[in-house]
Write a protein that holds these residues in place. Structure first.
Motif, PDB file in Angstrom:
ATOM      1  N   TYR A  13       1.017  -1.082  -0.144  1.00 12.16           N
ATOM      2  CA  TYR A  13       0.198   0.381  -0.080  1.00 12.16           C
ATOM      3  C   TYR A  13       0.661   1.163   0.301  1.00 12.16           C
ATOM      4  O   TYR A  13       1.513   1.400   0.578  1.00 12.16           O
ATOM      5  CB  TYR A  13      -0.871   0.171   1.382  1.00 12.16           C
ATOM      6  N   GLU A  22      -4.752  -4.300   5.196  1.00  9.25           N
ATOM      7  CA  GLU A  22      -5.697  -2.855   4.195  1.00  9.25           C
ATOM      8  C   GLU A  22      -6.563  -2.421   5.972  1.00  9.25           C
ATOM      9  O   GLU A  22      -6.576  -1.648   6.004  1.00  9.25           O
ATOM     10  CB  GLU A  22      -7.121  -3.182   3.507  1.00  9.25           C
ATOM     11  N   TYR A  49      -4.941   6.114   1.358  1.00 11.94           N
ATOM     12  CA  TYR A  49      -3.680   4.504   0.595  1.00 11.94           C
ATOM     13  C   TYR A  49      -4.162   4.367  -0.216  1.00 11.94           C
ATOM     14  O   TYR A  49      -5.935   4.244  -0.886  1.00 11.94           O
ATOM     15  CB  TYR A  49      -4.380   3.677   2.254  1.00 11.94           C
ATOM     16  N   ASN A  50      -3.352   3.733  -0.797  1.00 11.80           N
ATOM     17  CA  ASN A  50      -3.876   2.967  -2.421  1.00 11.80           C
ATOM     18  C   ASN A  50      -3.116   1.540  -2.728  1.00 11.80           C
ATOM     19  O   ASN A  50      -2.141   1.200  -1.705  1.00 11.80           O
ATOM     20  CB  ASN A  50      -3.912   4.221  -3.380  1.00 11.80           C
ATOM     21  N   THR A  51      -3.489   0.874  -3.289  1.00  9.75           N
ATOM     22  CA  THR A  51      -3.009  -0.696  -4.036  1.00  9.75           C
ATOM     23  C   THR A  51      -1.809   0.522  -5.080  1.00  9.75           C
ATOM     24  O   THR A  51      -2.662   1.198  -6.049  1.00  9.75           O
ATOM     25  CB  THR A  51      -3.972  -1.583  -4.336  1.00  9.75           C
TER      26      THR A  51
END
Length: 195
Positions: free
Chosen positions: A5, A56, A77-79
């Motif tokens: 992440y 997550e 937050y991002n993948t």
């Protein structure tokens, strides 16, 4: 399930904020794989890109904890699929190897590396890409006497972030509210402050 992440934090530029953010991770025994800080597109606002390998649920809690810091405006937050990202790497190779072996030049061309510095005893190349690309180039150049290698932190831009940027810029340009009058009711004493 754990996965990579990228946490993006927008914050005011204040001394000591980075260490307070890092403490949030160290208290939870979470390793930061990559950290990059820079100014953002809005004057006075800094951007932090933090790469971690976690679940997550944990990442959500981290973002909420980071947002509790006074100077922090927002934490996302991002993948990897939700961002565009790159890493910068530098490689130091003996100049003799580069000059004498065309194979090295072909390898560098294949990975899009460019010359940064040439000296009689070494040459420094720069390459940008994903971690896998920069590590592959390390392995290839290792066969030709790689002297030194360093990779910078992840630089990432969210694919879907216009909303926050727009609101941040609107907030920056809004006219200030009415002026606050210090101690406006102080001289009225008991008329105001009575039970």
């Amino acid at each position: 399930m754990k996965q990579q992440y990228t946490i993006t934090v927008y914050a005011e530029d204040h001394i000591g904020l980075l260490s307070r953010i890092c403490i949030i991770f160290s208290r939870r025994k979470i390793n930061i794989d990559s950290l990059n800080t820079s100014s953002s597109e809005v004057e006075g606002i800094h951007r932090f890109n933090i790469l971690i390998d976690e679940t997550e649920e944990v990442v959500k809690k981290l973002c909420k904890q980071i947002e509790k810091q006074v100077e922090v405006l927002r934490a996302f937050y991002n993948t990897n699929d939700e961002i565009v990202w790159q890493e910068l790497a530098l490689y130091k190779v003996p100049t003799k190897e580069v000059a004498e072996k065309m194979v090295v030049e072909r390898i560098l061309r294949k990975y899009g590396a460019r010359v940064v510095c040439v000296r009689p005893n070494f040459t420094v190349f720069e390459s940008t890409g994903h971690k896998e690309d920069t590590e592959d180039l390390v392995i290839k150049l290792g066969e030709y006497g790689l002297v030194e290698f360093v990779r910078g932190g992840r630089v990432a831009i969210m694919k879907e972030s216009e909303g926050f940027h727009k609101r941040l810029k609107e907030f920056e340009y809004k006219e200030p509210g009415e002026e606050v009058i210090e101690n406006e009711f102080l001289e009225k004493g008991e008329k105001i402050f009575q039970m």
